[in-house]
Design a protein around this motif. Structure first.
Motif, short mmCIF file in Angstrom:
data_model
loop_
_atom_site.label_atom_id
_atom_site.label_comp_id
_atom_site.label_asym_id
_atom_site.label_seq_id
_atom_site.Cartn_x
_atom_site.Cartn_y
_atom_site.Cartn_z
N ASN A 115 0.86 -1.18 0.00
CA ASN A 115 0.00 0.00 0.00
C ASN A 115 0.90 1.23 0.00
O ASN A 115 2.12 1.11 0.13
N SER A 116 0.30 2.40 -0.11
CA SER A 116 1.15 3.56 -0.40
C SER A 116 2.06 3.93 0.77
O SER A 116 3.13 4.48 0.58
N SER A 117 1.67 3.57 1.97
CA SER A 117 2.58 3.91 3.08
C SER A 117 3.53 2.76 3.42
O SER A 117 4.26 2.81 4.40
N ALA A 120 3.24 -0.16 4.68
CA ALA A 120 3.11 -0.88 5.95
C ALA A 120 2.21 -2.10 5.77
O ALA A 120 1.94 -2.82 6.72
N ARG A 121 1.75 -2.29 4.55
CA ARG A 121 0.89 -3.43 4.28
C ARG A 121 1.18 -3.93 2.86
O ARG A 121 1.28 -3.13 1.94
N TYR A 170 1.73 -7.29 7.42
CA TYR A 170 1.55 -6.00 8.07
C TYR A 170 2.84 -5.65 8.80
O TYR A 170 3.46 -6.51 9.42
N SER A 213 -5.62 -5.78 12.55
CA SER A 213 -4.19 -6.13 12.46
C SER A 213 -3.32 -5.41 13.49
O SER A 213 -2.18 -5.81 13.72
#
Ligand SMILES: *[C@@H]1O[C@H](CO)[C@@H](O)[C@H](O)[C@H]1NC(C)=O
Ligand SMILES: *[C@@H]1O[C@H](CO)[C@@H](O)[C@H](O)[C@H]1NC(C)=O
Ligand SMILES: *[C@@H]1O[C@H](CO)[C@@H](O)[C@H](O)[C@H]1NC(C)=O
Ligand SMILES: *[C@@H]1O[C@H](CO)[C@@H](O)[C@H](O)[C@H]1NC(C)=O
Ligand SMILES: *[C@@H]1O[C@H](CO)[C@@H](O)[C@H](O)[C@H]1NC(C)=O
Ligand SMILES: *[C@@H]1O[C@H](CO)[C@@H](O)[C@H](O)[C@H]1NC(C)=O
Ligand SMILES: *[C@@H]1O[C@H](CO)[C@@H](O)[C@H](O)[C@H]1NC(C)=O
Length: 688
Positions: free
Chosen positions: A182-184, A186-187, A201, A244
């Motif tokens: 994902n864009s940050s 972290a996933r 995650y 999560s």
């Protein structure tokens, strides 16, 4: 808190002890018994210090637990920590969301490492893992110096804490076919060529790169979680995302009320808490309005134990009605049958003789003790007391030598390394006494002695008082509830607080984890412990043992008893099997340790013996009993079927065809070594 608890119980339960109380307030099961059997010198027990961290070695250690493989031999056999199979081999940990194979002869889950996690370029790849803590529902496994895995039963996520900054390697036996951060960052959604999609995650952004079989990270410290999407339904992904951020680091079963078990987890992070429940949990879970528990009916994982269902809630209460613990038959014996029972009793008692027993096996000897004790209770129930003195002499003559160490053939000894009883015959031979020396079958064997001791203490309270310390030392070997470094025995040696049944296997590495064959002998162990509690007026023991008897019965009915319309196992397995033979953590067998699958009378018998009042409760589902007997009867047409094994089939038949079964029983020419004609007649005439 524990002391408070037992007081609470004393007031809550006005249990009428049938004999004068023998309780000595200074020796309760809280403190343990002051008696210790003579020290053992085992040549066959493994060394616990290989895998348990040094701070754990000064406390009792588990010998039949869900992570036992991790501490045996090279520690590398997998264990089933629902919903994943976990393998730790040297400095890496592998996780598998297993495929369930099933045909008519067995069902098992196939381990195939979907991901293997380790430090990248580890300079010390052959270092073994360390168990740094454990509890009823969790084990913490460290790959030193940087990786710590919180393996908590029923967590849909594998949780790994990276303790000091490290580059990670996450490899797969399959091929990575899609990899979407994902864009940050972290996933990460990772699809494999076996059809599975997993989500990784991270507690903070992490830089991951990948090739076809391996994902590597830049330096990272924090928490990583991995979860499989068991289904392509997008709902699963949003549920996993939502929960999560809250992770368990340990979990414990709390036995603080007479008719429930509570699960409590120590958690970190933030948000609501998601775990998975097995089918028996779902049946017992208390979800009333003020329980703050939410069952996610459409969030399910596959398991050999049946579908695991999502449950959101900080702690769970599993509640049950308790089974009756009685000395005598629950519904009473038909009066007109007394003369026939008395005749059998006279003959059976006449043949009792403690000095001509040829077996020295702790198992077979124990069965003879309990068989004799049955005769006393039957005589008592029908008021024929003439035989009591002879039975009392037999019980003293058989039990005392085991308690006072004067039996020539064998002995109970105390092992300081794992903290528990072993037998002399098991101390230099892993097969001696069926592996009792490596902690196999303890509840089965000891259960029979406890039955005899309870009965003798009931009919001879002076004797009971004299041998109470030895009796308690035996009982506590598998019934210790408390945990304290000072205790002589590990907590609940055989009972699995998550599966809610016992394991028998002891300290042997098995590719399918722990196993248990005879659920009825397990039930007998807890039932007999409850009778010890009744005989000694020990209400706390009665409470705990009644609860364990109850849930062991629930578990037997859930996982061993296979009804025709059951959906738990594969259709071929269900069609061909009315009862599981050996049940493993990761497998269902139709064979027994001592018989092939088609000799069905053994399978029925080993799930029924010994016949006591509690057998009625274990086989309370008459429709199932009929299915089981119908399935077994054709096996009796073989040549050479033992009379004893036939007897067990007829005993169950007698639940719904009393007269037909009685006629068959009268024609038997022999009985199982733990059974007798008196006991068979008592059973058949007390079916109500
Ligand atoms: C661990 O032992 C098993 C046999 O007990 C063996 O098959 C396996 O290869 C061993 N694993 C390692 C990493 O040595
Ligand atoms: C079940 O599968 C196993 C493994 O493939 C096989 O060995 C066995 O013969 C099968 N049983 C039956 C009854 O087909
Ligand atoms: C690790 O063990 C394997 C097999 O036991 C051996 O071949 C290898 O040299 C060892 N590696 C190190 C770094 O000790
Ligand atoms: C990426 O995923 C993490 C973990 O679920 C989440 O905290 C974060 O908000 C996500 N980032 C974006 C931009 O959605
Ligand atoms: C033991 O002795 C009793 C009577 O004292 C006898 O009836 C029985 O058959 C004997 N059993 C064995 C195994 O010798
Ligand atoms: C041990 O038990 C045997 C058999 O009952 C008995 O003869 C003996 O006196 C007992 N010994 C002790 C020391 O209590
Ligand atoms: C165990 O020790 C006994 C003697 O105490 C001996 O008779 C027996 O053969 C030994 N068994 C094994 C397997 O070493």
């Amino acid at each position: 808190m524990l002391i408070l608890w037992s007081y609470l119980f004393l007031f809550a339960f006005g249990y009428n002890s049938p004999v004068p109380s023998l309780a000595q307030p200074t020796t309760t099961i809280t403190t343990g018994s002051p008696f210790t059997f003579p020290a053992a010198r085992s040549t066959v027990l493994p060394d616990p210090s290989t895998y348990f961290s040094s701070n754990l070695l000064s406390s009792p250690l588990p010998t039949n637990t869900f992570f036992q493989n991790f501490v045996l031999n090279n520690g590398s056999q997998p264990e089933y920590i629902h919903p994943y199979l976990i393998q730790s081999s040297f400095s890496s940990l592998s996780v598998s969301y297993p495929f369930i194979f099933s045909n008519s002869s067995f069902a098992s889950q196939i381990f195939s490492p979907d991901f293997t996690i380790s430090g990248l370029n580890n300079p010390n790849p052959n270092q073994t893992h360390v168990i740094s803590s454990f509890d009823d529902l969790s084990v913490t496994l460290d790959l030193k110096p940087s990786l710590r895995f919180f393996l908590v039963r029923g967590s849909p996520y594998i949780t790994c804490q990276v303790l000091q900054s490290l580059k990670l390697s996450i490899s797969t036996n399959h091929k990575v076919v899609n990899f979407v951060p994902n864009s940050s960052k972290a996933r990460f959604k990772i699809s494999l060529d076996n059809g599975q999609t997993w989500i990784l995650y991270a507690s903070s952004p992490i830089t991951l790169s990948h090739d076809v079989s391996k994902i590597v990270s830049k330096e990272f410290s924090g928490v990583i979680r991995l979860a499989v999407l068991p289904n392509s339904n997008s709902k699963y992904e949003s549920v996993l995302n939502k929960f999560s951020t809250r992770y368990p680091v340990s979990g414990r079963a709390v036995f603080s009320k007479p008719s429930s078990v509570e699960y409590k987890w120590e958690k970190k992070g933030s948000g609501d808490f998601l775990m998975l429940a097995n089918p028996l949990h779902i049946r017992l879970l208390d979800v009333d309005d003020d329980s703050d528990i939410k069952v996610l009916d459409d969030f399910k994982y596959n398991s050999i134990d049946g579908e695991l269902v999502g449950v959101v809630g900080d702690s769970w209460v599993l509640k049950t009605d308790l089974v009756p613990i009685t000395w005598h038959s629950i519904k009473g014996v038909k009066q007109e049958s007394y003369p026939e029972i008395i005749k059998a009793l006279m003959q059976d008692v006449k043949e009792l003789n403690s000095s001509n027993i040829s077996t020295t096996s702790s198992y077979f000897f124990g069965k003879l003790v309990a068989r004799g004790a049955r005769l006393a209770l039957i005589a008592e129930e029908i008021g024929y007391l003439d035989v009591m003195p002879k039975i009392k002499t037999f019980l003293k003559g058989t039990i005392e030598p085991w308690l006072n160490g004067t039996f020539d053939g064998n002995a109970f000894l105390y092992d300081k390394s794992w903290r528990g009883l072993i037998t002399r015959a098991g101390s230099n031979d892993t097969t001696g006494d069926f592996g009792f020396g490596i902690y196999n079958d303890h509840h089965f064997h000891i259960g029979y002695y406890l039955y005899g001791i309870a009965v003798l203490a009931k009919i001879d309270p002076d004797w009971g008082r004299k041998y109470r310390p030895q009796a308690y030392s035996l009982m506590l070997d598998f019934m210790t509830l408390d945990r304290s470094p000072n205790l002589k025995y590990t907590r609940l040696r055989n009972f699995d607080s998550w599966k809610l049944h016992s394991w028998a296997a002891g300290l042997t590495e098995f590719e399918n984890g722990r196993n248990q064959e005879s659920t009825s002998e397990a039930v007998n162990a807890y039932y007999s412990a409850a009778l010890i509690g009744l005989a000694y007026g020990d209400k706390r023991l009665v409470t705990l043992a009644t609860l364990l008897t109850t849930v062991e019965i629930h578990a037997a009915q859930t996982w061993w008893h296979v009804k025709e319309d059951s959906k738990l196992y594969g259709t071929d397995f269900t069609r061909e099997n009315r009862v599981v033979g050996i049940l493993w953590a990761n497998k269902r067998d139709s064979i027994l340790w001592f018989a092939p699958a088609d000799q069905r009378e053994f399978r029925l018998g080993i799930q029924l013996l010994p016949i006591t009042p509690i057998a009625e409760v274990l086989f309370s589902d008459v429709e199932y009993v009929k299915q089981l007997v119908d399935w077994t009867l054709p096996s009796l047409k073989r040549k050479g079927v033992g009379e004893g094994w036939k007897g067990f089939v007829y005993a169950l038949e007698g639940i719904y065809e009393n007269n037909i079964a009685l006629k068959k029983i009268r024609k038997l020419t022999g009985h199982d070594d733990g059974n007798s004609l008196s006991n068979m007649l008592w059973w058949i005439f007390s079916r109500g």
